[in-house]
Design a protein around this motif. Structure first.
Motif, mmCIF file in Angstrom:
data_model
loop_
_atom_site.group_PDB
_atom_site.id
_atom_site.type_symbol
_atom_site.label_atom_id
_atom_site.label_comp_id
_atom_site.label_asym_id
_atom_site.label_seq_id
_atom_site.Cartn_x
_atom_site.Cartn_y
_atom_site.Cartn_z
ATOM 1 N N UNK A 86 -10.299 15.391 9.508
ATOM 2 C CA UNK A 86 -9.708 16.686 9.165
ATOM 3 C C UNK A 86 -10.515 17.822 9.800
ATOM 4 N N UNK B 44 -9.260 20.601 12.379
ATOM 5 C CA UNK B 44 -9.470 22.026 12.081
ATOM 6 C C UNK B 44 -9.987 22.761 13.324
ATOM 7 N N UNK C 102 -9.070 16.673 1.161
ATOM 8 C CA UNK C 102 -10.147 17.299 1.921
ATOM 9 C C UNK C 102 -10.000 18.813 1.788
ATOM 10 N N UNK C 103 -11.051 19.487 1.361
ATOM 11 C CA UNK C 103 -11.025 20.945 1.261
ATOM 12 C C UNK C 103 -11.409 21.543 2.606
ATOM 13 N N UNK C 104 -10.733 22.653 2.964
ATOM 14 C CA UNK C 104 -11.002 23.283 4.250
ATOM 15 C C UNK C 104 -10.139 22.682 5.340
ATOM 16 N N UNK C 105 -8.817 22.892 5.220
ATOM 17 C CA UNK C 105 -7.907 22.413 6.263
ATOM 18 C C UNK C 105 -7.955 23.410 7.417
ATOM 19 N N UNK D 64 -3.372 14.768 3.920
ATOM 20 C CA UNK D 64 -2.454 14.085 4.831
ATOM 21 C C UNK D 64 -2.974 12.741 5.327
ATOM 22 N N UNK D 65 -4.309 12.546 5.299
ATOM 23 C CA UNK D 65 -4.834 11.256 5.730
ATOM 24 C C UNK D 65 -5.020 10.364 4.508
ATOM 25 N N UNK D 66 -4.145 9.426 4.342
ATOM 26 C CA UNK D 66 -4.180 8.454 3.239
ATOM 27 C C UNK D 66 -4.352 9.095 1.867
ATOM 28 N N UNK D 67 -3.806 10.288 1.698
ATOM 29 C CA UNK D 67 -3.867 10.971 0.400
ATOM 30 C C UNK D 67 -5.300 11.271 -0.074
ATOM 31 N N UNK D 68 -6.258 11.271 0.868
ATOM 32 C CA UNK D 68 -7.626 11.661 0.504
ATOM 33 C C UNK D 68 -7.735 13.178 0.576
ATOM 34 N N UNK E 166 1.863 6.520 -6.918
ATOM 35 C CA UNK E 166 0.755 7.324 -7.432
ATOM 36 C C UNK E 166 1.125 8.815 -7.370
ATOM 37 N N UNK F 97 0.839 -1.209 0.000
ATOM 38 C CA UNK F 97 0.000 0.000 0.000
ATOM 39 C C UNK F 97 0.875 1.261 0.000
ATOM 40 N N UNK G 269 -1.444 19.180 9.456
ATOM 41 C CA UNK G 269 -2.244 18.026 9.887
ATOM 42 C C UNK G 269 -1.402 16.758 10.025
ATOM 43 N N UNK H 47 2.731 11.782 7.543
ATOM 44 C CA UNK H 47 2.189 10.553 8.127
ATOM 45 C C UNK H 47 1.753 9.593 7.027
ATOM 46 N N UNK I 72 -6.411 23.222 1.764
ATOM 47 C CA UNK I 72 -6.672 21.794 1.574
ATOM 48 C C UNK I 72 -5.583 20.940 2.202
ATOM 49 N N UNK I 73 -5.890 19.676 2.378
ATOM 50 C CA UNK I 73 -4.906 18.715 2.869
ATOM 51 C C UNK I 73 -5.233 17.344 2.311
ATOM 52 N N UNK J 26 -5.146 6.586 12.487
ATOM 53 C CA UNK J 26 -5.320 8.014 12.768
ATOM 54 C C UNK J 26 -6.632 8.222 13.525
ATOM 55 N N UNK K 132 -12.505 13.069 5.936
ATOM 56 C CA UNK K 132 -13.219 14.344 6.004
ATOM 57 C C UNK K 132 -13.547 14.708 7.454
ATOM 58 N N UNK L 236 -0.317 24.211 1.827
ATOM 59 C CA UNK L 236 -1.641 23.967 1.264
ATOM 60 C C UNK L 236 -2.728 24.209 2.288
ATOM 61 N N UNK L 237 -2.379 24.026 3.561
ATOM 62 C CA UNK L 237 -3.397 24.072 4.603
ATOM 63 C C UNK L 237 -3.670 25.492 5.083
#
Lengths: 460, 198
Positions: free
Chosen positions: A184, A188, B183-186, B177-181, A31, A24, A136, A155, B174-175, A163, A181, A220-221
């Motif tokens: 995160x 936030x 997410x908008x609104x970090x 960081x969690x498994x490359x998913x 990727x 994985x 994050x 991470x 955006x981020x 997580x 989602x 980005x964050x």
């Protein structure tokens, strides 16, 4: 961390125990590498951009003292306080004294690999100061009490379920919820409270402009900006090699950085900090920590051109299948393996060997660092200086002997094929490091030499 | 600290290689100079990175769209033309922490960049440095004529401008960081809307 006594191979072995996770990890990073390719291929002038970036950085290294003096003068004129730190300890002391002076015991920090290199968090925590990492990924590894395993994706080694478990334990989220989602959003809310209550913020620096005295931070964050613009005191830490001559050079580096890193055309925020906000203090710490030593090593000085995009890690077959923690240094992967021996040859003697020398790292590097050649050169230096273990040394000597004597080479090949055919257990066992995580191949019936002899006679 | 400074500078001077020339940045001729193509590219890139983009004729149109989408919450603007739908006193706020409950900030950008759909905003346009980061949603107004093809033209345009703080903003925070998913609104705005004045 208790990882320091184990070398890359031993640490990789721990990571490799969970094969599904390794696959994985490998696929995820590949990727990211593919996204990089896609972004790069959309820019017809990509190769010329890389070459230009490389030459700008060559000029920087060859004129660094003058650029540093120019940068310092401009930054001071802009109202920024400039500090110089010879090593990690002095850097940490400067941060600590700034916080003490303002009576601050809690600080928010955005991503800075330099502070990882300096072990700032540990230092401040020993002095009673709490640091919260606001990126994050960094917050997640901080909650897990681990260092980041990747400089851009801290991470990347963690599954979302882990997580979710960490957030359940530390931030009170419902057990079993591993939705990115949702997690995160939780972070936030948690970090927003942190941003609003911290009087000091520390950020890293991506680029510092000698001409104007400003510095640029890319995220980005938006965490660097949230911290810095709400704090009374903003501390920015940078290695001395982060200087670029002029503002317009940012066009070259900002086009390359994120496309190389994640395949995005640019980070969400590329913030140019020039003067402190009214009523705010802005401090900038210029850190050497042996960069000047690396600058003096002719074969390795080009490693200082690095802009920390992590493309070399994402593409590296060894990194992808051994994980960032197996490098036991702040900056993992190919670039980290040529930076770390400069800091401590004994401790990091294993890292230049954690490579297949395939050269993919050098091919994707946006500033054209000859990474794989430097890995090869470090091996020679480390063996010569006596930092390489006897097993490896003996193995190399045996290899040299075998490869330099045709008779011995033939015999060794025959013996090898015989053993693999009639006594496969002699090689296919855990005592043979080549057998780890892989099957030994079926032995060929004959050597190429034997085959050639036969077929040449046939032809005639 | 003087000591470390001098020692570092001396070590750099002693260890640096011989001077290598600073190259000129080559002139990368953009794909096209055609304004409508550049705008199209800006539009397409903005959508790709998660921004919402609308072509508008005038501020009245912007007002109508904002009122339609944001019915409650604190709306703040630094654009005088939008004074009747939003607060405009950002400059006089002494403490940026009080911006914490902004639902929507609408501000001007000096220009946009087609290749990455970033917009360039200087401190005088945001009035408070924290504002474009702390708001829940961000909307930026720019002229269609003010879109440049690449970052090279962008820095040409910035030139030697003086500012205390300035930033390129490309999309919502955006981020992944969690498994490359993704997410908008970090930590910053959850959405970014671009209003392009034709």
């Amino acid at each position: 961390m208790s990882t320091q006594t184990k070398d890359h191979a031993e640490l990789a072995e721990i990571f490799n125990k969970d094969e599904a996770r390794v696959n994985w990890h490998d696929e995820t990073l590949w990727w990211v590498r593919q996204k990089r390719d896609k972004a790069a291929h959309q820019i017809p002038e990509w190769e010329l951009l890389r070459e230009t970036a490389s030459q700008i950085k060559n000029n920087v290294l060859s004129n660094l003292n003058n650029y540093l003096v120019q940068f310092e003068a401009q930054a001071k004129a802009n109202g920024v306080t400039v500090h110089w730190a010879a090593n990690a300890e002095e850097h940490n002391q400067i941060v600590h004294s700034l916080l003490t002076k303002h009576g601050i015991d809690r600080m928010v920090k955005s991503k800075s690999m330099l502070t990882e290199e300096c072990h700032l968090n540990e230092y401040l925590s020993q002095h009673g100061i709490e640091v919260i990492d606001s990126d994050l990924g960094e917050r997640i590894v901080q909650l897990a009490d681990e260092p980041p395993s990747h400089i851009v994706l801290p991470c990347i080694h963690k599954k979302k379920e882990e997580i979710g478990e960490l957030f359940h334990k530390h931030l009170g989220t419902p057990k079993g919820n591993a939705d990115p989602q949702f997690l995160t959003e939780t972070a936030r809310q948690h970090l927003r409270e942190t941003f609003l209550t911290r009087k000091a913020a520390l950020t890293g620096v991506n680029f510092a402009i000698a001409e104007t005295g400003e510095f640029v931070v890319c995220t980005n964050e938006g965490n660097a900006d949230m911290g810095a613009h709400l704090a009374d005191i903003h501390i920015a830490s940078m290695g001395i090699e982060k200087i670029i001559p002029q503002r317009k050079h940012l066009s070259v580096f900002l086009r390359l950085l994120t496309r190389s890193a994640t395949g995005q055309p640019i980070t969400t925020y590329s913030s140019h900090f020039k003067k402190p906000r009214s009523g705010q203090e802005m401090h900038l710490i210029l850190v050497d920590n042996q960069r000047t030593v690396q600058l003096g090593r002719k074969d390795f000085r080009n490693s200082l051109k690095c802009i920390r995009c992590a493309a070399c890690m994402n593409t590296c077959p060894v990194y992808r299948r051994s994980g960032g923690h197996s490098y036991h240094t702040a900056i993992a992967g190919p670039i980290g393996s040529i930076l770390a021996p400069n800091l401590d040859m004994r401790k990091f003697a294993d890292l230049p060997f954690a490579s297949t020398l395939c050269g993919s790292c050098s091919n994707v590097c946006p500033v054209k660092i000859n990474i794989h050649e430097q890995l090869y050169k470090w091996r020679q230096v480390l063996v010569k200086e006596g930092y390489v273990g006897t097993t490896k040394k003996l193995g190399m000597q045996a290899m040299t002997l075998t490869l330099s004597s045709p008779g011995f080479f033939k015999t060794a090949g025959k013996v090898g094929r015989f053993v693999m055919k009639y006594a496969p257990f002699a090689v296919s066992n855990p005592l043979n490091p080549w057998y780890k995580q892989r099957e030994m191949p079926a032995p060929p019936k004959e050597s190429f030499g034997e085959w050639y002899q036969k077929n040449r006679n046939h032809a005639k | 600290m003087q000591n470390s400074r001098d020692r570092i500078l001396a070590a750099v001077a002693a260890n640096k290689p011989d001077l290598l020339p600073l190259p000129e940045i080559p002139v990368f001729s953009p794909e096209t100079e055609d304004a409508s193509f550049i705008l199209q590219k800006f539009h397409a890139t903005a959508t790709t990175i998660g921004s919402k983009i609308f072509m508008v004729k005038d501020f009245e149109e912007i007002k109508a769209m904002v009122s339609e989408q944001f019915r409650e919450g604190r709306i703040v603007t630094t654009i005088p033309e939008l004074a009747d739908i939003a607060e405009t006193d950002l400059k006089t706020i002494p403490d940026p922490h009080t911006l914490e409950n902004i639902e929507l900030l609408i501000m001007r950008a000096l220009f946009g960049v087609a290749e990455n759909s970033a917009v360039w905003v200087t401190e005088d346009l945001m009035q408070q440095r924290a504002a474009p980061f702390i708001c829940q949603h961000l909307a930026v107004v720019l002229n269609a004529a003010d879109i440049v093809p690449t970052m090279h033209e962008a820095y040409e345009r910035i030139g030697s401008a003086d500012y205390g703080f300035a930033t390129f903003i490309a999309g919502p925070s955006k981020t992944a960081d969690i498994e490359q998913s993704l997410v908008l609104g970090a930590h910053g705005p959850r959405s970014m809307t671009l209003f392009v004045l034709e």
